[in-house]
Design an enzyme around this catalytic site. Structure first.
Site, PDB file in Angstrom:
ATOM      1  N   ASP A  35       0.868  -1.134  -0.055  1.00  0.00           N
ATOM      2  CA  ASP A  35       0.031   0.174  -0.092  1.00  0.00           C
ATOM      3  C   ASP A  35       0.791   1.263  -0.044  1.00  0.00           C
ATOM      4  O   ASP A  35       1.664   1.434   0.743  1.00  0.00           O
ATOM      5  CB  ASP A  35      -0.642   0.035   1.313  1.00  0.00           C
ATOM      6  CG  ASP A  35      -1.908   0.991   1.073  1.00  0.00           C
ATOM      7  OD1 ASP A  35      -1.628   2.130   0.566  1.00  0.00           O
ATOM      8  OD2 ASP A  35      -2.583   1.279   2.473  1.00  0.00           O
ATOM      9  N   GLU A  85      29.881   8.552   4.470  1.00  0.00           N
ATOM     10  CA  GLU A  85      29.571   6.947   4.842  1.00  0.00           C
ATOM     11  C   GLU A  85      29.915   6.275   3.533  1.00  0.00           C
ATOM     12  O   GLU A  85      30.057   5.032   3.693  1.00  0.00           O
ATOM     13  CB  GLU A  85      28.278   6.793   5.462  1.00  0.00           C
ATOM     14  CG  GLU A  85      28.040   5.520   5.984  1.00  0.00           C
ATOM     15  CD  GLU A  85      27.751   4.436   4.948  1.00  0.00           C
ATOM     16  OE1 GLU A  85      27.391   4.828   3.998  1.00  0.00           O
ATOM     17  OE2 GLU A  85      27.596   3.167   5.491  1.00  0.00           O
ATOM     18  N   CYS A 117      26.045   8.724   9.558  1.00  0.00           N
ATOM     19  CA  CYS A 117      25.387   9.908   9.148  1.00  0.00           C
ATOM     20  C   CYS A 117      25.845  11.503   9.890  1.00  0.00           C
ATOM     21  O   CYS A 117      25.409  12.375   9.904  1.00  0.00           O
ATOM     22  CB  CYS A 117      23.983   9.922   9.376  1.00  0.00           C
ATOM     23  SG  CYS A 117      23.244   8.318   8.660  1.00  0.00           S
ATOM     24  N   THR A 158      14.021   3.618   2.145  1.00  0.00           N
ATOM     25  CA  THR A 158      14.486   4.862   2.635  1.00  0.00           C
ATOM     26  C   THR A 158      15.863   5.083   2.083  1.00  0.00           C
ATOM     27  O   THR A 158      16.564   6.297   2.617  1.00  0.00           O
ATOM     28  CB  THR A 158      14.603   4.403   4.249  1.00  0.00           C
ATOM     29  OG1 THR A 158      15.806   3.600   4.550  1.00  0.00           O
ATOM     30  CG2 THR A 158      13.595   3.996   4.959  1.00  0.00           C
ATOM     31  N   SER A 207      17.401   0.222  15.462  1.00  0.00           N
ATOM     32  CA  SER A 207      17.954   1.743  14.881  1.00  0.00           C
ATOM     33  C   SER A 207      17.212   2.813  15.254  1.00  0.00           C
ATOM     34  O   SER A 207      17.739   3.721  15.859  1.00  0.00           O
ATOM     35  CB  SER A 207      18.348   1.508  13.517  1.00  0.00           C
ATOM     36  OG  SER A 207      17.183   1.670  12.753  1.00  0.00           O
ATOM     37  N   HIS A 239      18.192  14.833  11.881  1.00  0.00           N
ATOM     38  CA  HIS A 239      18.649  13.713  10.904  1.00  0.00           C
ATOM     39  C   HIS A 239      17.410  12.992  10.558  1.00  0.00           C
ATOM     40  O   HIS A 239      16.744  12.378  11.481  1.00  0.00           O
ATOM     41  CB  HIS A 239      19.688  12.996  11.655  1.00  0.00           C
ATOM     42  CG  HIS A 239      19.929  11.714  10.690  1.00  0.00           C
ATOM     43  ND1 HIS A 239      20.293  11.846   9.331  1.00  0.00           N
ATOM     44  CD2 HIS A 239      19.943  10.375  10.741  1.00  0.00           C
ATOM     45  CE1 HIS A 239      20.648  10.625   8.638  1.00  0.00           C
ATOM     46  NE2 HIS A 239      20.231   9.689   9.749  1.00  0.00           N
ATOM     47  N   LYS A 248       8.577  11.782  14.635  1.00  0.00           N
ATOM     48  CA  LYS A 248       8.699  10.748  15.852  1.00  0.00           C
ATOM     49  C   LYS A 248       9.626  11.186  16.789  1.00  0.00           C
ATOM     50  O   LYS A 248       9.364  11.043  18.058  1.00  0.00           O
ATOM     51  CB  LYS A 248       9.046   9.529  15.125  1.00  0.00           C
ATOM     52  CG  LYS A 248       9.000   8.129  15.986  1.00  0.00           C
ATOM     53  CD  LYS A 248       9.749   7.016  15.352  1.00  0.00           C
ATOM     54  CE  LYS A 248       8.940   6.267  14.195  1.00  0.00           C
ATOM     55  NZ  LYS A 248       8.039   5.225  14.525  1.00  0.00           N
ATOM     56  N   ASN A 282      17.193   9.261   2.061  1.00  0.00           N
ATOM     57  CA  ASN A 282      18.037   9.463   3.011  1.00  0.00           C
ATOM     58  C   ASN A 282      19.461   9.836   2.412  1.00  0.00           C
ATOM     59  O   ASN A 282      20.187   9.106   1.451  1.00  0.00           O
ATOM     60  CB  ASN A 282      18.264   8.346   3.972  1.00  0.00           C
ATOM     61  CG  ASN A 282      19.008   8.210   5.067  1.00  0.00           C
ATOM     62  OD1 ASN A 282      19.614   9.383   5.347  1.00  0.00           O
ATOM     63  ND2 ASN A 282      19.367   7.228   6.045  1.00  0.00           N
ATOM     64  N   SER A 314      24.661   6.301  13.307  1.00  0.00           N
ATOM     65  CA  SER A 314      24.486   5.108  13.783  1.00  0.00           C
ATOM     66  C   SER A 314      25.741   4.665  14.470  1.00  0.00           C
ATOM     67  O   SER A 314      26.764   4.706  13.594  1.00  0.00           O
ATOM     68  CB  SER A 314      23.880   3.966  13.053  1.00  0.00           C
ATOM     69  OG  SER A 314      22.369   4.144  12.649  1.00  0.00           O
TER      70      SER A 314
HETATM   71  N1  CAA Z   1      -0.535   3.395   5.883  1.00  0.00           N
HETATM   72  C1  CAA Z   1      -0.064   4.194   6.892  1.00  0.00           C
HETATM   73  N2  CAA Z   1       1.084   3.933   7.695  1.00  0.00           N
HETATM   74  C2  CAA Z   1       1.556   2.562   7.591  1.00  0.00           C
HETATM   75  C3  CAA Z   1       0.991   1.782   6.592  1.00  0.00           C
HETATM   76  C4  CAA Z   1      -0.053   2.253   5.771  1.00  0.00           C
HETATM   77  N3  CAA Z   1      -0.631   1.315   4.912  1.00  0.00           N
HETATM   78  N4  CAA Z   1       1.699   0.682   6.588  1.00  0.00           N
HETATM   79  C5  CAA Z   1       2.665   0.804   7.807  1.00  0.00           C
HETATM   80  N5  CAA Z   1       2.532   1.986   8.313  1.00  0.00           N
HETATM   81  C6  CAA Z   1       3.217   2.584   9.207  1.00  0.00           C
HETATM   82  C7  CAA Z   1       3.716   1.808  10.577  1.00  0.00           C
HETATM   83  O1  CAA Z   1       2.656   1.894  11.607  1.00  0.00           O
HETATM   84  C8  CAA Z   1       4.904   2.471  10.985  1.00  0.00           C
HETATM   85  O2  CAA Z   1       4.561   3.413  11.624  1.00  0.00           O
HETATM   86  P1  CAA Z   1       5.336   3.622  13.040  1.00  0.00           P
HETATM   87  O3  CAA Z   1       6.852   4.090  12.789  1.00  0.00           O
HETATM   88  O4  CAA Z   1       4.910   5.161  13.487  1.00  0.00           O
HETATM   89  O5  CAA Z   1       5.346   2.563  13.967  1.00  0.00           O
HETATM   90  C9  CAA Z   1       5.649   2.819   9.719  1.00  0.00           C
HETATM   91  O6  CAA Z   1       4.563   3.077   8.345  1.00  0.00           O
HETATM   92  C10 CAA Z   1       6.829   1.786   9.063  1.00  0.00           C
HETATM   93  O7  CAA Z   1       5.878   0.653   8.950  1.00  0.00           O
HETATM   94  P2  CAA Z   1       6.895  -0.456   9.456  1.00  0.00           P
HETATM   95  O8  CAA Z   1       7.398  -0.490  10.898  1.00  0.00           O
HETATM   96  O9  CAA Z   1       5.978  -1.953   9.439  1.00  0.00           O
HETATM   97  O10 CAA Z   1       7.974  -0.592   8.293  1.00  0.00           O
HETATM   98  P3  CAA Z   1       9.162  -1.569   7.923  1.00  0.00           P
HETATM   99  O11 CAA Z   1       9.149  -2.673   8.572  1.00  0.00           O
HETATM  100  O12 CAA Z   1       9.146  -1.392   6.636  1.00  0.00           O
HETATM  101  O13 CAA Z   1      10.258  -0.734   8.622  1.00  0.00           O
HETATM  102  C11 CAA Z   1      12.221   0.801   9.065  1.00  0.00           C
HETATM  103  C12 CAA Z   1      10.709   0.687   8.676  1.00  0.00           C
HETATM  104  C13 CAA Z   1      12.589   0.003  10.207  1.00  0.00           C
HETATM  105  C14 CAA Z   1      12.276   2.410   9.626  1.00  0.00           C
HETATM  106  C15 CAA Z   1      13.002   0.448   7.907  1.00  0.00           C
HETATM  107  O14 CAA Z   1      12.459   1.168   6.865  1.00  0.00           O
HETATM  108  C16 CAA Z   1      14.365   0.278   7.835  1.00  0.00           C
HETATM  109  O15 CAA Z   1      15.150  -0.464   8.152  1.00  0.00           O
HETATM  110  N6  CAA Z   1      14.953   1.421   7.519  1.00  0.00           N
HETATM  111  C17 CAA Z   1      16.617   1.676   7.459  1.00  0.00           C
HETATM  112  C18 CAA Z   1      16.916   2.041   8.880  1.00  0.00           C
HETATM  113  C19 CAA Z   1      16.746   3.259   9.507  1.00  0.00           C
HETATM  114  O16 CAA Z   1      16.164   4.372   8.553  1.00  0.00           O
HETATM  115  N7  CAA Z   1      16.554   3.569  10.764  1.00  0.00           N
HETATM  116  C20 CAA Z   1      16.460   4.835  11.442  1.00  0.00           C
HETATM  117  C21 CAA Z   1      17.275   5.350  12.511  1.00  0.00           C
HETATM  118  S1  CAA Z   1      18.893   4.903  12.283  1.00  0.00           S
HETATM  119  C22 CAA Z   1      19.525   6.271  11.605  1.00  0.00           C
HETATM  120  O17 CAA Z   1      18.672   7.477  11.692  1.00  0.00           O
HETATM  121  C23 CAA Z   1      20.675   6.338  10.671  1.00  0.00           C
HETATM  122  C24 CAA Z   1      20.271   6.075   9.212  1.00  0.00           C
HETATM  123  O18 CAA Z   1      20.342   7.079   8.540  1.00  0.00           O
HETATM  124  C25 CAA Z   1      20.210   4.793   8.922  1.00  0.00           C
END
Ligand code: CAA
Length: 395
Positions: A35, A85, A117, A158, A207, A239, A248, A282, A314
């Site tokens: 979606d 990075e 980052c 991302t 993370s 960031h 968040k 990102n 990170s």
């Molecule tokens: N409609 C609206 N919202 C939806 C939805 C829908 N149909 N489906 C899911 N969502 C929401 C979820 O509720 C969730 O919201 P919350 O964060 O508020 O809980 C959000 O969308 C993401 O959904 P999921 O958690 O199911 O998504 P995911 O399993 O695909 O993982 C993630 C998300 C962990 C960020 C993943 O994208 C990831 O691993 N990203 C890379 C790591 C990252 O960015 N980490 C951030 C901190 S580390 C950092 O900042 C350093 C850096 O640059 C990497």
């Protein structure tokens, strides 16, 4: 040139550049069968920049920094700090290629910094100390990254790419750094990339938790050292690994440190900071400075106001600090060029994105030329005997 007695030190100019291509999250969701609102609303991302085969951190960095050098000249730049990075060489600083492409004078120290980052913020702080020591000098800090996760992994949505160039000087035209820095370092394996990998390894949910814990700790250190209360900050540039992270993070900060988070207050603090990151993806080291560019361009009532910046790398290192927006700042912005960098990207379908991702540079020491795809001012023309050959284009 600075006055006899500088009134402060900080960011004098800010310019960014990105890539030739863009993949929308609408297209990605079609491929994945997800979606699209998971991307648009859930993580707050609408598109990601995708480099052409002849683009990399060096070409983006030179494209970002070129207009800064053109506007201010290079005579006072004595240091170039390259934060990344996504290094292209284990030994040579990517900044030396940029130095050559921009025709900077030889009397400059050039160095590359790394801490996921975060390192551009280290560069900014080191730069501020250098110009404090000699206010006639300026420092060019360039943050440039291409973020890559495994195909079909959660992190893939991302990804992104961009470079931001900051000119750091006395009596800055944009942001005067003010007050203490809140710092936090902790050995945590939330996101990392061993030397033999081209994609990052990440424990996604951990993370996010690591980021929020680092924010709280850095904020507490900032306050303990005399930093202003959150209510004194007109906005906070976080960031943004994905743009919802800014919401968040600020919600978390208010809940933990102010006893509750009014959604309107969260939106007021971060709402104008996400515009570029949600379209570029990102950009690791550049991300927080793209947030700053979006804020300065989007809010015309910032003069004299304090804004917070939170940098997270990170692994992990975090810093919370603040800067005062300078009177007349809007006369020094690059809004039109930045918007063009975003809108002129060419949309690609999923198959083309995948081809671009899978085009690897040869590693056998042979001579290879790359086709011209970039629309930017510099390109990676080829590889000859393990040497990267960069050249200007006619753009
Ligand atoms: N409609 C609206 N919202 C939806 C939805 C829908 N149909 N489906 C899911 N969502 C929401 C979820 O509720 C969730 O919201 P919350 O964060 O508020 O809980 C959000 O969308 C993401 O959904 P999921 O958690 O199911 O998504 P995911 O399993 O695909 O993982 C993630 C998300 C962990 C960020 C993943 O994208 C990831 O691993 N990203 C890379 C790591 C990252 O960015 N980490 C951030 C901190 S580390 C950092 O900042 C350093 C850096 O640059 C990497």
């Amino acid at each position: 040139m600075p006055s006899e007695r500088p009134t402060g030190f900080g960011i004098h100019d800010l310019s960014f550049a990105s890539t030739r291509f863009v993949l929308t999250h609408a297209e990605l969701s079609r491929h994945r069968g997800d979606d699209v609102s998971k991307y648009h609303a859930g993580i707050g991302q609408r598109a990601m920049s995708v480099p052409a085969v002849d683009e990399d951190i060096v070409t983006m960095a030179a494209a970002a920094a070129g207009p800064v050098v053109e506007r201010h000249g290079a005579d006072n730049i004595r240091t170039l700090v390259f934060a990344t990075e996504t290094s292209v060489d284990q030994s040579k600083s990517a900044g030396v290629y940029v130095h050559s492409l921009l025709g900077l004078p030889p009397q400059i120290r050039v160095v590359e910094l790394k801490q996921a980052c975060y390192s551009a913020t280290a560069g900014l702080q080191f730069a501020t100390a250098l110009v404090h020591r000699d206010p006639d000098q300026q420092v060019l800090v360039i943050a440039s990254d291409v973020s890559r996760y495994d195909l079909d992994s959660p992190g893939e949505a991302t990804q992104g790419a961009a470079a931001a160039a900051l000119l750091v000087s006395a009596d800055p035209a944009l942001i005067r750094l003010e007050g203490p820095s809140g710092l936090f370092t902790r050995d945590v394996m939330d996101f990392w990339r061993p030397n033999y990998r081209s994609t990052a390894l990440v424990k996604g949910k951990e993370s996010v938790t690591a980021y929020l814990q680092a924010l709280e700790a850095a904020w507490q250190d900032y306050r303990a050292r005399g930093g202003v209360p959150h209510g004194d900050l007109r906005a906070v540039c976080y960031h943004q690994p994905y743009s919802r992270m800014a919401h968040k993070a600020h919600r978390y900060l208010l809940e933990r440190c102010a006893g509750g988070a009014d959604p309107l207050a969260v939106d007021r603090a971060v709402g104008l900071t996400t515009g570029y990151n949600e379209l570029l993806g990102n950009s690791y080291t550049a991300s927080v400075y793209l947030a700053l560019a979006a804020l300065l361009e989007g809010d015309d009532e910032l003069a004299g106001r304090l804004v917070g910046l939170f940098s997270y790398g990170s692994g992990s290192v975090a810093e919370f600090f603040a800067g005062r927006v300078q009177p007349g700042y809007r006369d020094h912005l690059r809004t039109a060029a930045h918007q063009e960098a975003v809108t002129r990207r060419w949309p690609v379908d999923y198959a083309t994105y995948r081809d671009l991702r899978e085009t690897l540079l040869p590693t056998d020491g042979g001579h290879y030329s790359l086709p011209q795809q970039t629309a930017g001012p510099f390109r990676l023309a080829g590889i000859r005997g393990h040497e990267r050959i960069y050249e200007p284009t006619d753009r």
